[in-house]
Design an enzyme around this catalytic site. Sequence first.
Site, PDB file in Angstrom:
ATOM      1  N   ARG A 105     -24.709 -23.626  -4.717  1.00 11.22           N
ATOM      2  CA  ARG A 105     -23.573 -23.684  -5.647  1.00 11.22           C
ATOM      3  C   ARG A 105     -22.754 -24.925  -5.308  1.00 11.22           C
ATOM      4  NH1 ARG A 105     -20.330 -18.340  -6.457  1.00 11.22           N
ATOM      5  NH2 ARG A 105     -19.629 -19.610  -8.221  1.00 11.22           N
ATOM      6  N   GLN A 208     -15.192  -8.998 -10.854  1.00 16.63           N
ATOM      7  CA  GLN A 208     -15.130  -8.824  -9.389  1.00 16.63           C
ATOM      8  C   GLN A 208     -13.890  -8.030  -8.963  1.00 16.63           C
ATOM      9  OE1 GLN A 208     -15.679 -11.846 -10.849  1.00 16.63           O
ATOM     10  NE2 GLN A 208     -16.989 -13.144  -9.582  1.00 16.63           N
ATOM     11  N   ASP A 249     -11.505 -20.603  -2.630  1.00 17.71           N
ATOM     12  CA  ASP A 249     -12.814 -21.205  -2.385  1.00 17.71           C
ATOM     13  C   ASP A 249     -12.650 -22.491  -1.583  1.00 17.71           C
ATOM     14  OD1 ASP A 249     -13.189 -19.458  -4.985  1.00 17.71           O
ATOM     15  OD2 ASP A 249     -15.128 -19.668  -3.976  1.00 17.71           O
ATOM     16  N   ASN A 259      -9.704 -21.824  -6.602  1.00 12.67           N
ATOM     17  CA  ASN A 259     -10.110 -20.416  -6.543  1.00 12.67           C
ATOM     18  C   ASN A 259     -10.592 -20.003  -7.940  1.00 12.67           C
ATOM     19  OD1 ASN A 259     -10.393 -17.958  -5.002  1.00 12.67           O
ATOM     20  ND2 ASN A 259      -8.666 -17.125  -6.150  1.00 12.67           N
ATOM     21  N   LYS A 260     -11.088 -18.792  -8.016  1.00 12.11           N
ATOM     22  CA  LYS A 260     -11.623 -18.229  -9.256  1.00 12.11           C
ATOM     23  C   LYS A 260     -10.725 -18.549 -10.460  1.00 12.11           C
ATOM     24  CE  LYS A 260     -14.489 -15.995 -10.204  1.00 12.11           C
ATOM     25  NZ  LYS A 260     -15.742 -16.223 -10.986  1.00 12.11           N
TER      26      LYS A 260
END
Lengths: 352, 352
Positions: A105, A208, A249, A259-260
């Site tokens: 990724r 999630q 992240d 982040n997400k």
Amino acid sequence: MKQRTEERMDQDLAFLLRYENIAWYEDGVVKILDRRIYPIRVEHVICKTYAEVAEAIRQMVTQSEGPYIAAAMGMVLAVQEVKDRTKETILAQSDEAAYALSHARPTTSRQMQAVVNDARQVIRDALAEGCFGQALVEAVHAYALHYLNEKYQRYTRIGQRMEELLPQRATILTQCFPGTIVGTMLRACRQKGKEVILYCAETRPYFQGARLTASVACDMGADVTVISDNMPAYVLMNKDVDVFLSASDVITRDGHVINKIGTFQIALAARYSNVPYYVTGTPDPQHRDTSQIVIEERDPRLVTESMGQKITMEGVKGYYPAFDITPPEFVSGVVTEKGVLSPYELDRYFDE
Amino acid sequence: MKQRTEERMDQDLAFLLRYENIAWYEDGVVKILDRRIYPIRVEHVICKTYAEVAEAIRQMVTQSEGPYIAAAMGMVLAVQEVKDRTKETILAQSDEAAYALSHARPTTSRQMQAVVNDARQVIRDALAEGCFGQALVEAVHAYALHYLNEKYQRYTRIGQRMEELLPQRATILTQCFPGTIVGTMLRACRQKGKEVILYCAETRPYFQGARLTASVACDMGADVTVISDNMPAYVLMNKDVDVFLSASDVITRDGHVINKIGTFQIALAARYSNVPYYVTGTPDPQHRDTSQIVIEERDPRLVTESMGQKITMEGVKGYYPAFDITPPEFVSGVVTEKGVLSPYELDRYFDE
């Protein structure tokens, strides 16, 4: 983890967070709990080769800290596949595996490289000491277990730092899956007799928040409510939220949080509602600022579907940027194992 | 709508917006396109009584402007059910139906009352003129059709006002389903040769953005992309969005917009990105401010499910406030059929 000397750090954590359910090498395979479908179905993906582990990471079978553990365990498989071949073959294989696992990724590639490069060093050192065959596999496995347990030690400390920030009865809004820290924070709160009420943003397209964060909290006895991703501002304004919490992240050294997707718009709403936003993680020495950050765009079909069910008319496109960037002015504190830092003084994290 | 004299205002609009698919009285029943499942399945709910129409509204078979049309058509059924009874029975029935239809959902109850009260007046007037039986049914039906066509005339004008706000090549972010105005705006843009690119927030838990707005736009040939509800801020910052557009459930006279949950957090992100937020609708004379606004909370199971698929572990709660409130400082303009008004001067709407 030298199992005889090191205490396992996953006691009293939720099912999802126990070592055997992250990415676990045993009987010559790595088994990874499929977080894409948990808790609707409890299934493990079984990987027989490092390439299968890399593919599992790419396919997001696991996420949050999962890919790092999986990469470490993948290096065990890489060595196992060629353990009786020449030193050169083993080294070439470990290079290839390290690249494949760390590049599965793009956005988190740099941090993944740190994990696999340490494994490569273990392999080189062991080979230099004349260690081959099963003993070599065991040396890499010991590294992977130690890496896992050290991570959990760090999460335990971060969970304790988070607990210290909370009042006796704390209402927390979460985004995505803040990983093991949800577990270690709840464990620390329980140890201190604190009551926790969680609101979890569901976090489309993979849910999630609904599936992972809420399940961990529920498993550990917290009062937990799922909201859809259009509700955080409302909850922040109407439910006496004490803290907005996310993991990260990447945290750049100048205090930007990657982040997400969705984290930034919640941080914006938290600021509007005077709710502090705390992010867990550590500043990344590789990223001074956001200039090298690549925002991964994933398969748009994931957005035009929900749980595999198509939700749009033929001809409608989807768009799926997986992360966003929250600037430091929206971050109240970066919660690290060394303490809570201002996003503007992250270099202090690297001071001895 | 006296069908011989009034021109139907739904020409060239998407399937979803054509009269027969909103709430349509024909052959003694009212058929309502089931917007909860469109476009995955194209099904109509058939109502034989006004109570069934009220229940369909409550169950959100239709939404946006749908319930208003359905309420008007429901009044036709109410009269049809007792058309050969006494005047007193007919009047009592029309009172009961008016109440049931207008109170099927709390937040928009006041506006719904306006529709059904006009129908009651039509019934009273017709009865006073000695109109009974099928003639009475036809009088109420004529009122309902006229109400529908007048609504579309107004949407046509609002769509034209929206078109005037857009550049030659416009990128628009939408929230939920801004109803018929998406259609009339796209029709007006086509007439003026303007190109429109839409990003539609999917709008959980019902996915009205993904299923309704995107379908209307796709049906009418626009370039349309669906995003999940955690992506609006990112799209606003990265996709050169010209306008954030939503409809409204209520606009108070002091400029607060009550609309589908999530609208406020997008408006906040739009302000941060210097993107104007335009809301379509008309100020509600009944609501001077937000003090009488009831934010409807719907079945929490809708949030812990997605398209009927459970997404959370047993024991995890859901929370579903259906609307939120955007204060006037985040509203760039209220787009009415009379022109674009500042949220701070909405009383001008009522000037002659």
